[in-house]
Design a protein around this motif. Structure first.
Motif, PDB file in Angstrom:
ATOM      1  N   THR A  33       0.825  -1.211   0.000  1.00  0.00           N
ATOM      2  CA  THR A  33       0.000   0.000   0.000  1.00  0.00           C
ATOM      3  C   THR A  33       0.862   1.266   0.000  1.00  0.00           C
ATOM      4  O   THR A  33       0.467   2.290  -0.548  1.00  0.00           O
ATOM      5  CB  THR A  33      -0.965   0.011   1.201  1.00  0.00           C
ATOM      6  OG1 THR A  33      -0.223  -0.215   2.393  1.00  0.00           O
ATOM      7  CG2 THR A  33      -2.016  -1.060   1.066  1.00  0.00           C
ATOM      8  N   SER A  34       2.062   1.185   0.604  1.00  0.00           N
ATOM      9  CA  SER A  34       2.996   2.322   0.521  1.00  0.00           C
ATOM     10  C   SER A  34       3.457   2.517  -0.914  1.00  0.00           C
ATOM     11  O   SER A  34       3.557   3.648  -1.408  1.00  0.00           O
ATOM     12  CB  SER A  34       4.204   2.095   1.432  1.00  0.00           C
ATOM     13  OG  SER A  34       3.818   2.075   2.786  1.00  0.00           O
ATOM     14  N   GLY A  36       1.768   1.905  -3.424  1.00  0.00           N
ATOM     15  CA  GLY A  36       0.630   2.501  -4.130  1.00  0.00           C
ATOM     16  C   GLY A  36       0.667   4.017  -4.146  1.00  0.00           C
ATOM     17  O   GLY A  36       0.036   4.654  -5.001  1.00  0.00           O
ATOM     18  N   SER A  40      -0.855   7.465  -6.432  1.00  0.00           N
ATOM     19  CA  SER A  40      -1.614   8.584  -5.869  1.00  0.00           C
ATOM     20  C   SER A  40      -0.743   9.832  -5.748  1.00  0.00           C
ATOM     21  O   SER A  40      -1.216  10.955  -5.970  1.00  0.00           O
ATOM     22  CB  SER A  40      -2.196   8.203  -4.505  1.00  0.00           C
ATOM     23  OG  SER A  40      -1.194   7.771  -3.621  1.00  0.00           O
ATOM     24  N   THR A 216      -5.745   0.428  -9.221  1.00  0.00           N
ATOM     25  CA  THR A 216      -4.446   0.584  -8.564  1.00  0.00           C
ATOM     26  C   THR A 216      -3.920  -0.743  -8.044  1.00  0.00           C
ATOM     27  O   THR A 216      -2.713  -0.997  -8.068  1.00  0.00           O
ATOM     28  CB  THR A 216      -4.567   1.590  -7.400  1.00  0.00           C
ATOM     29  OG1 THR A 216      -5.065   2.826  -7.912  1.00  0.00           O
ATOM     30  CG2 THR A 216      -3.230   1.824  -6.718  1.00  0.00           C
ATOM     31  N   TYR A 217      -4.830  -1.613  -7.618  1.00  0.00           N
ATOM     32  CA  TYR A 217      -4.439  -2.901  -7.035  1.00  0.00           C
ATOM     33  C   TYR A 217      -4.849  -4.063  -7.939  1.00  0.00           C
ATOM     34  O   TYR A 217      -5.105  -5.173  -7.466  1.00  0.00           O
ATOM     35  CB  TYR A 217      -5.048  -3.035  -5.632  1.00  0.00           C
ATOM     36  CG  TYR A 217      -4.505  -1.962  -4.710  1.00  0.00           C
ATOM     37  CD1 TYR A 217      -3.272  -2.111  -4.095  1.00  0.00           C
ATOM     38  CD2 TYR A 217      -5.195  -0.764  -4.526  1.00  0.00           C
ATOM     39  CE1 TYR A 217      -2.747  -1.102  -3.295  1.00  0.00           C
ATOM     40  CE2 TYR A 217      -4.676   0.253  -3.737  1.00  0.00           C
ATOM     41  CZ  TYR A 217      -3.450   0.071  -3.126  1.00  0.00           C
ATOM     42  OH  TYR A 217      -2.908   1.053  -2.344  1.00  0.00           O
ATOM     43  N   ALA A 340      -7.046   5.805  -5.522  1.00  0.00           N
ATOM     44  CA  ALA A 340      -5.907   4.992  -5.094  1.00  0.00           C
ATOM     45  C   ALA A 340      -5.794   4.958  -3.570  1.00  0.00           C
ATOM     46  O   ALA A 340      -5.540   3.889  -2.978  1.00  0.00           O
ATOM     47  CB  ALA A 340      -4.621   5.541  -5.709  1.00  0.00           C
ATOM     48  N   LEU A 341      -5.984   6.108  -2.930  1.00  0.00           N
ATOM     49  CA  LEU A 341      -5.909   6.149  -1.469  1.00  0.00           C
ATOM     50  C   LEU A 341      -7.055   5.364  -0.837  1.00  0.00           C
ATOM     51  O   LEU A 341      -6.857   4.625   0.135  1.00  0.00           O
ATOM     52  CB  LEU A 341      -5.923   7.598  -0.983  1.00  0.00           C
ATOM     53  CG  LEU A 341      -4.668   8.419  -1.310  1.00  0.00           C
ATOM     54  CD1 LEU A 341      -4.899   9.893  -0.984  1.00  0.00           C
ATOM     55  CD2 LEU A 341      -3.457   7.892  -0.541  1.00  0.00           C
ATOM     56  N   GLY A 344      -6.298   1.717  -1.080  1.00  0.00           N
ATOM     57  CA  GLY A 344      -5.349   1.273  -0.062  1.00  0.00           C
ATOM     58  C   GLY A 344      -6.022   1.040   1.281  1.00  0.00           C
ATOM     59  O   GLY A 344      -5.741   0.051   1.973  1.00  0.00           O
ATOM     60  N   ASP A 348      -6.427  -2.634   3.168  1.00  0.00           N
ATOM     61  CA  ASP A 348      -5.944  -2.842   4.538  1.00  0.00           C
ATOM     62  C   ASP A 348      -7.057  -3.237   5.500  1.00  0.00           C
ATOM     63  O   ASP A 348      -6.841  -4.044   6.412  1.00  0.00           O
ATOM     64  CB  ASP A 348      -5.266  -1.563   5.057  1.00  0.00           C
ATOM     65  CG  ASP A 348      -3.884  -1.348   4.457  1.00  0.00           C
ATOM     66  OD1 ASP A 348      -3.294  -2.325   3.955  1.00  0.00           O
ATOM     67  OD2 ASP A 348      -3.397  -0.199   4.486  1.00  0.00           O
ATOM     68  N   THR A 355     -12.679  -3.675  -3.335  1.00  0.00           N
ATOM     69  CA  THR A 355     -12.295  -2.430  -4.013  1.00  0.00           C
ATOM     70  C   THR A 355     -13.211  -2.053  -5.182  1.00  0.00           C
ATOM     71  O   THR A 355     -13.539  -0.869  -5.334  1.00  0.00           O
ATOM     72  CB  THR A 355     -10.830  -2.475  -4.490  1.00  0.00           C
ATOM     73  OG1 THR A 355     -10.617  -3.658  -5.280  1.00  0.00           O
ATOM     74  CG2 THR A 355      -9.873  -2.493  -3.297  1.00  0.00           C
TER      75      THR A 355
END
Length: 379
Positions: A33-34, A36, A40, A216-217, A340-341, A344, A348, A355
């Motif tokens: 996620t970081s 990612g 963003s 994003t994922y 994107a945020l 994430g 998590d 998503t």
């Protein structure tokens, strides 16, 4: 064609981290996620840089400005290729993003100068074809290069695309383009305080950004939820990119006559697709079908969104159409950053499978705002 070639390089650098998140995260010892934030953070750079730099460079020759933007693009990607820490890589991405925002804002206004009025959306779509072709070929190829030679090699290759883009601009862009009208601070203030334009910018952020909660994922979704091998993921990304290219072309033609009506239909269908996708991705065949449908509608709205905001600006603040175009490019990227945020946080807290439907809620909000905007413009 020159605009599309340049957009290809910019599109490749924007989206290629999607296929490299795992490699970058492992090499730099950070969480997925970081990593990612490379997407963003880039989007935030576009959002901040586009309107400010477009206004500051308003008096520059359009052709010279395009060349300088690609020089900045090359420098940013070169630093990314040489970076040895995540903060340096993130900073390089942020600076590279400045070229992206200004390029697409002035590129849209250049494109519509070169065609008949009834083909404006198609002209914008053709420029954005470079972005979609990047999704078809640049991102899968960049992912392959990154997996084979390391992710830094991908950014080095992207920097070389900038050299090709400069050559195309020098050879193909007309020198004597119509200069934009001088922009006054009062005009910029009118842009960001006009309710009709603010609704247009919000439609762009929500309608376009909803896709990025899941996109994003996409690589982790394909590997961990759909249960594909890493080699198969590259093939699926290629198929996704083809769907994006088809959607972009269809969207341009659809939006030529009445962009707001076309956008309303696109958003309704896209929201349904994203919500359904959460139920489809645990099953391989259905999940792959959902991914391709997401790709089909992901960029379909881009020409219509850009044309609609430019039409609103021509109506309400005609002296600042270039800056309105830039703010809308910023709105695209605010949407990417939010998506994107949000993705994430969803990954998590509740997992990858959720998503798509969260993204669908964002697009559903765009449906409501588009209906409101259409009603206001009819009155």
């Amino acid at each position: 064609m020159a605009l599309a070639i340049s957009a290809f390089g910019i599109g490749t650098t924007e989206f290629v981290p999607v296929g490299l998140l795992a490699s970058i995260a492992g090499d730099l010892s950070i969480g997925i996620t970081s990593a990612g934030l490379l997407i963003s953070g880039y989007a935030i750079g576009v959002a901040l840089g586009a309107p400010v730099l477009t206004a500051l460079t308003n008096r520059m020759s359009r052709k010279s400005l395009l060349v300088w933007l690609m020089i900045l693009f090359i420098a940013g990607n070169a630093v990314a290729a040489l970076s040895t820490s995540f903060p340096v890589l993130l900073a390089a991405r942020f600076v590279t993003a400045f070229s992206h925002g200004v390029f697409f804002s002035i590129g849209s206004t250049i494109a519509v100068q070169l065609v008949a009025p009834e083909k404006k959306a198609s002209a914008i779509a053709f420029m954005f074809t470079g972005l979609t072709v990047a999704t078809v070929t640049g991102v899968p190829l960049g992912t392959f290069i990154g997996q084979t030679f390391g992710w830094r090699a991908t950014f080095g290759g992207v920097a070389l695309l900038g050299v090709v883009a400069i050559a195309a601009i020098a050879l193909l862009i007309p020198r004597h383009l119509k200069p934009p009208m001088p922009v006054r601070f009062a005009d910029m203030l009118r842009l960001v305080t006009n309710g009709r334009l603010l609704i247009g910018f919000a439609i762009t952020a929500l309608g376009y950004g909803g896709t990025f909660v899941a996109f994003t994922y996409l690589t982790p979704i394909l590997q961990d939820v759909v249960q594909l091998s890493p080699s198969a993921v590259g093939i699926v990304l290629l198929g996704y990119g083809i769907a994006v290219a088809v959607g972009n072309e269809v969207g341009g033609r659809w939006a030529n006559r009445n962009p707001v009506r076309a956008l309303l239909s696109m958003f309704v269908i896209h929201a349904v697709v994203l919500v359904a996708m959460s139920f489809m991705i645990p099953f391989r065949v259905a999940g792959l079908a959902a991914v391709f449908l997401m790709g089909l509608f992901a960029f379909m709205n881009v020409p219509g969104l850009q044309l609609y905001v430019m039409q609103l600006a021509e109506k309400y603040v005609p002296s600042a159409v270039d800056v309105a175009s830039a703010i809308n490019i910023a709105a695209f990227n605010v949407g990417i950053a939010i998506g994107a945020l949000a993705g994430g946080i969803v990954v998590d807290r509740i997992g990858l499978v959720h998503t798509p439907w969260i993204g669908g809620l964002m697009v559903a909000a765009a449906v409501l705002l588009t209906a409101v905007s259409a009603k206001l413009e009819r009155n």
